[in-house]
Design a protein around this motif. Structure first.
Motif, short mmCIF file in Angstrom:
data_model
loop_
_atom_site.label_atom_id
_atom_site.label_comp_id
_atom_site.label_asym_id
_atom_site.label_seq_id
_atom_site.Cartn_x
_atom_site.Cartn_y
_atom_site.Cartn_z
N LYS A 5 0.84 -1.20 0.00
CA LYS A 5 0.00 0.00 0.00
C LYS A 5 0.88 1.25 0.00
O LYS A 5 1.83 1.36 0.78
N GLY A 196 -7.84 7.73 6.43
CA GLY A 196 -6.65 6.89 6.62
C GLY A 196 -6.91 5.41 6.32
O GLY A 196 -6.07 4.56 6.58
N ASP A 199 -4.78 1.89 4.62
CA ASP A 199 -3.99 0.88 5.34
C ASP A 199 -4.87 -0.34 5.63
O ASP A 199 -4.44 -1.49 5.48
N LYS A 254 -0.79 7.78 14.02
CA LYS A 254 -1.41 8.06 12.72
C LYS A 254 -0.83 7.21 11.59
O LYS A 254 -1.45 7.04 10.54
MG MG Z 1 -2.41 7.12 6.43
#
Ligand code: MG
Ligand code: ADP
Ligand code: ASP
Length: 437
Positions: A5, A196, A199, A254
């Motif tokens: 990724k 986010g 992931d 994060k």
């Molecule tokens: Mg991220």
């Protein structure tokens, strides 16, 4: 097949997209998950916000601005006229979709559709770039296989079945490209895995295809022992266990979406964090193995609300905690931290959507106090809670910091303290200075 990724910065410019192409094209078959180019999802959130505020004109202007930026990217990314034309079609399709959403007006579904365009564009352009350079590449539409259920939880069983079909349909290729972040929900609408979320897409795919390894490529050399945005001289950690990484991600590190570790842990798939800007660095490896005893890292999660319920009836009473928990359960609001005394219980939540209703219910059990703008500081490592003198070390390190709550002994991997968010940076710095030496 490995799953790799690449985050927003890794694909955030023409130069970086080319660097990613060079990095992945070593002849080894792989599945590549891409985020939107950096800044794009934020820009799309802004467009959806203007629409929500019924400000269609500004939503249109912002859309136009973003489209212009992408037109420039397309003309710089490709050499072939045909590819430039193809890239232009990609852009037009996504921006037409955004304009159609704006014309219809705000809805939850429209917002999700707008947000999805970042990953749809980055993957389509990157696939064209790979094809232009002669690589045998296929684009797998994530909307055809990524699923969440009616509770908004990833539906791994459906993903497993769907992705096999999608791979079979796509046919053989050396490189498969797909979108992170986006999915369909139980009603078949476009949805996403939260900010986010790319992931999480990678680890879900890794688990679904029983990948040999999941690699998360980002803009830093791996998992650091503290948040580099708030503390100087943080250090990279070579290895973490699934449990340690899961706690850190859940409590705000994060670098990983909070839920990324779970699917990998389920199938025992190693997760490697790597730096796109420095690919020869070993990065951080996350596996089932213990990484040795001691404190590994700290992380902070903001946006926490603490609720204290004080009841005189709690003294010697049973059933009080059950009644309190039932309130949170009935409003589908997860609890993060809890600490109790004989007459009071303090609880933290991060989802305040139903806060007013929760408070109304709780008031029947006693006096209720609410503190907003709190942060959970989570200290993670192996067996730290059992180490002699460990609690004293932590408290010495935090001398002078007003602590609202402490959670100790709940798991062997974590100690958490709750502090007002304005004290977060100071707390993280104190922990780096006094505990992570
Ligand atoms: Mg991220
Ligand atoms: P991407 O766009 O590649 O997903 P993110 O911005 O989501 O990248 O995550 C990487 C960033 O996470 C780093 O640049 C760093 O500022 C931040 N970060 C926060 N905590 C940590 C930590 N403990 N270790 C490494 N990076 C961290
Ligand atoms: N593009 C999405 C975001 O910015 C998902 C991701 O980057 O992981 O939140």
């Amino acid at each position: 097949m490995k799953v790799l990724k690449f985050g927003g910065t890794s694909v955030g410019s023409i130069e970086n997209m080319n660097a990613v192409m060079d990095l992945i094209t070593n002849g080894e078959k792989k599945l590549v998950v891409l985020s939107a180019m950096s800044g794009t999802t934020n820009a799309l959130v802004e467009i959806a916000d203007y629409l929500d505020k019924k400000n269609k004109d500004v939503a249109r202007t912002q859309t136009h601005k973003l489209e212009k930026k992408y037109k420039e990217i397309v003309s710089g990314l490709f050499k072939d006229q045909d590819r430039i034309k193809e890239g232009g079609k990609v852009i037009k399709k996504s921006f037409d979709a955004i304009r159609a959403c704006i014309s219809k007006g705000y809805s939850d579904a429209a917002e999700k559709e707008i947000l999805a365009q970042g990953e749809l564009i980055s993957t389509a352009l990157f696939t064209q770039l790979m094809l232009e350079n002669g690589y045998n590449t296929k684009l797998l539409p994530a909307l055809d296989f990524m699923r969440i259920d009616s509770e908004k939880a990833a539906d791994l069983r459906a993903i497993r079945e769907n992705i096999q079909e999608v791979l079979d349909k796509a046919g053989d290729a050396d490189y498969y490209i797909t979108q992170g972040f986006i999915c369909r929900n139980a009603d078949g609408e476009i949805d996403n895995l939260q900010r986010g979320g790319s992931d999480y897409t990678a680890s879900l795919i890794g688990a679904a295809i029983k990948s040999k390894e999941v690699q998360i490529w980002t803009d830093i050399d791996g998992f650091h022992n503290n948040d580099p945005r708030f503390v100087e001289n943080t250090k990279k950690i070579e290895q973490l266990s699934f449990n340690e990484a899961a706690e850190l991600a859940y409590f705000g590190a994060k670098i990983l979406h909070p839920q990324t570790v779970l699917p990998a842990k389920l199938e025992n798939i190693p997760v490697r964090l790597k730096n796109t800007m420095n690919p020869t660095d070993s990065g951080t490896l996350i596996t089932a193995d213990s990484s040795g005893e001691g404190i590994k890292a700290v992380a902070a999660k903001d946006g926490i609300t603490a609720i204290k319920i004080r009841s005189y009836r709690m003294l010697m009473a049973y059933g009080f905690l059950k009644s309190i928990f039932e309130v949170f359960e009935s409003f589908k609001t997860p609890i993060d931290m809890i600490s109790t005394s004989e007459v009071a219980v303090s609880i933290t939540i991060d989802n305040t959507k139903r806060l007013d209703l929760i408070l109304k219910e709780l008031k029947q059990f006693g006096e209720v106090e609410v503190d907003q703008d709190q942060s959970i500081i989570c200290i993670v490592g192996d067996i730290i809670a059992e180490e002699k003198g460990f609690a004293a070390k932590v408290f010495n390190a935090l001398e002078g910091i007003p602590i609202r709550m402490i959670s100790y002994g709940g798991s062997r991997y974590n100690i958490s303290v709750l502090v007002p968010t304005i004290q977060k940076q100071r707390t993280l710095q104190a922990l780096s200075k006094n505990l992570l030496k």
